[in-house]
Design a protein around this motif. Sequence first.
Motif, PDB file in Angstrom:
ATOM      1  N   THR A 198      15.925  27.552  -7.773  1.00 15.44           N
ATOM      2  CA  THR A 198      17.354  27.440  -8.043  1.00 15.44           C
ATOM      3  C   THR A 198      18.031  28.705  -7.535  1.00 15.44           C
ATOM      4  OG1 THR A 198      16.942  26.100 -10.006  1.00 15.44           O
ATOM      5  CG2 THR A 198      19.108  27.142  -9.821  1.00 15.44           C
ATOM      6  N   PRO A 199      18.902  28.591  -6.539  1.00 14.56           N
ATOM      7  CA  PRO A 199      19.478  29.804  -5.941  1.00 14.56           C
ATOM      8  C   PRO A 199      20.564  30.422  -6.811  1.00 14.56           C
ATOM      9  CG  PRO A 199      20.420  27.866  -4.934  1.00 14.56           C
ATOM     10  CD  PRO A 199      19.360  27.373  -5.880  1.00 14.56           C
ATOM     11  N   ASP A 200      20.755  31.710  -6.645  1.00 16.24           N
ATOM     12  CA  ASP A 200      21.897  32.417  -7.220  1.00 16.24           C
ATOM     13  C   ASP A 200      23.075  32.181  -6.279  1.00 16.24           C
ATOM     14  OD1 ASP A 200      23.844  34.153  -8.103  1.00 16.24           O
ATOM     15  OD2 ASP A 200      22.573  35.943  -8.052  1.00 16.24           O
ATOM     16  N   LEU A 201      24.021  31.351  -6.690  1.00 16.76           N
ATOM     17  CA  LEU A 201      25.112  30.975  -5.797  1.00 16.76           C
ATOM     18  C   LEU A 201      26.020  32.155  -5.470  1.00 16.76           C
ATOM     19  CD1 LEU A 201      26.037  27.460  -7.227  1.00 16.76           C
ATOM     20  CD2 LEU A 201      24.557  28.022  -5.289  1.00 16.76           C
ATOM     21  N   ASP A 202      26.038  33.173  -6.330  1.00 17.99           N
ATOM     22  CA  ASP A 202      26.825  34.371  -6.014  1.00 17.99           C
ATOM     23  C   ASP A 202      26.175  35.189  -4.902  1.00 17.99           C
ATOM     24  OD1 ASP A 202      28.744  33.796  -7.951  1.00 17.99           O
ATOM     25  OD2 ASP A 202      27.656  34.878  -9.519  1.00 17.99           O
ATOM     26  N   GLU A 203      24.872  35.004  -4.732  1.00 15.65           N
ATOM     27  CA  GLU A 203      24.146  35.746  -3.707  1.00 15.65           C
ATOM     28  C   GLU A 203      24.385  35.169  -2.316  1.00 15.65           C
ATOM     29  OE1 GLU A 203      21.463  38.489  -1.934  1.00 15.65           O
ATOM     30  OE2 GLU A 203      22.569  38.497  -3.836  1.00 15.65           O
ATOM     31  N   VAL A 204      24.693  33.872  -2.255  1.00 15.94           N
ATOM     32  CA  VAL A 204      24.835  33.216  -0.950  1.00 15.94           C
ATOM     33  C   VAL A 204      25.900  33.886  -0.079  1.00 15.94           C
ATOM     34  CG1 VAL A 204      25.414  31.055   0.224  1.00 15.94           C
ATOM     35  CG2 VAL A 204      23.932  31.024  -1.796  1.00 15.94           C
ATOM     36  N   PRO A 205      27.144  34.091  -0.560  1.00 14.28           N
ATOM     37  CA  PRO A 205      28.138  34.745   0.311  1.00 14.28           C
ATOM     38  C   PRO A 205      27.740  36.161   0.722  1.00 14.28           C
ATOM     39  CG  PRO A 205      29.202  33.691  -1.565  1.00 14.28           C
ATOM     40  CD  PRO A 205      27.733  33.685  -1.842  1.00 14.28           C
TER      41      PRO A 205
END
Length: 264
Positions: free
Chosen positions: A191-198
């Motif tokens: 499950t990815p950290d969506l804040d990390e994507v940008p």
Amino acid sequence: MKLTHDWLGPLELPDAPRRIVSLAPNATDTLYALGLGERVVGRSAFCYRPAATLALPVVSSYTKVRWELLRSLNPDLVLISTGVQRDLLKELAEAGLPVFPLPLPNSPYGILENIVLLGGVLGVEARASRLSAELAERYNRLYGLLPPLRTYLEFDLGGPISVGRGSYVSEALRHLGLINLFADHPQSYFTPDLDEVPRRNPELVIYEPKPHRMRPAERAQALLASRGWPYPLVVNGGDELAHYGPLFFEYLEGLERQIERLEP
């Protein structure tokens, strides 16, 4: 046929099984691709490719079996995958059913190896070798066709899931020429950290919805907008990259064409 399986140890299976229950979509896809669809007498709810499978009785979900129905079909071979099906595999083996598990691949070449493995179990080695060679040729033609775009991949599996090291999907993206944004992540699926994507500066988002969703592209665009993500987006038909049967290579070709059509 006598063989030794890494998970189950010594196995004795019929030399030419005629009543096969397939509880894994990749195995079902392979059976039909090998021209053995007439041997399949039962399926899981997730085995819906090709369309001919829809006429078969549904024996299981991905992890739960309808035991009375399964036994009534009198299978001489039950096919299953490892990974999330490992607990069900154990139940089937302990119940004395003639079960054979196909391993979760670590690269698309593992999909090809599973085709050859299943061909050996079913006594159609030459047919399996030919199919594997044809798919390998198609896969090799895709090598390095795309520019090295930093790519974030998201599966909708009831929540966002992405891929890291050791995943056949991450390796397939690399094969195309793309750079998986989370290639350094120590888990294959997570499950990815969506804040990390940008913060990782993606140049492309590949989104795989659940299958059979209405207007998946519109929904995916709305999802990215709600996150404030302005990145180029490619949306497939659902359950394509997550499918590790022979059709995976067709889906990968389709993904490559979609990305090529994106405006610079």
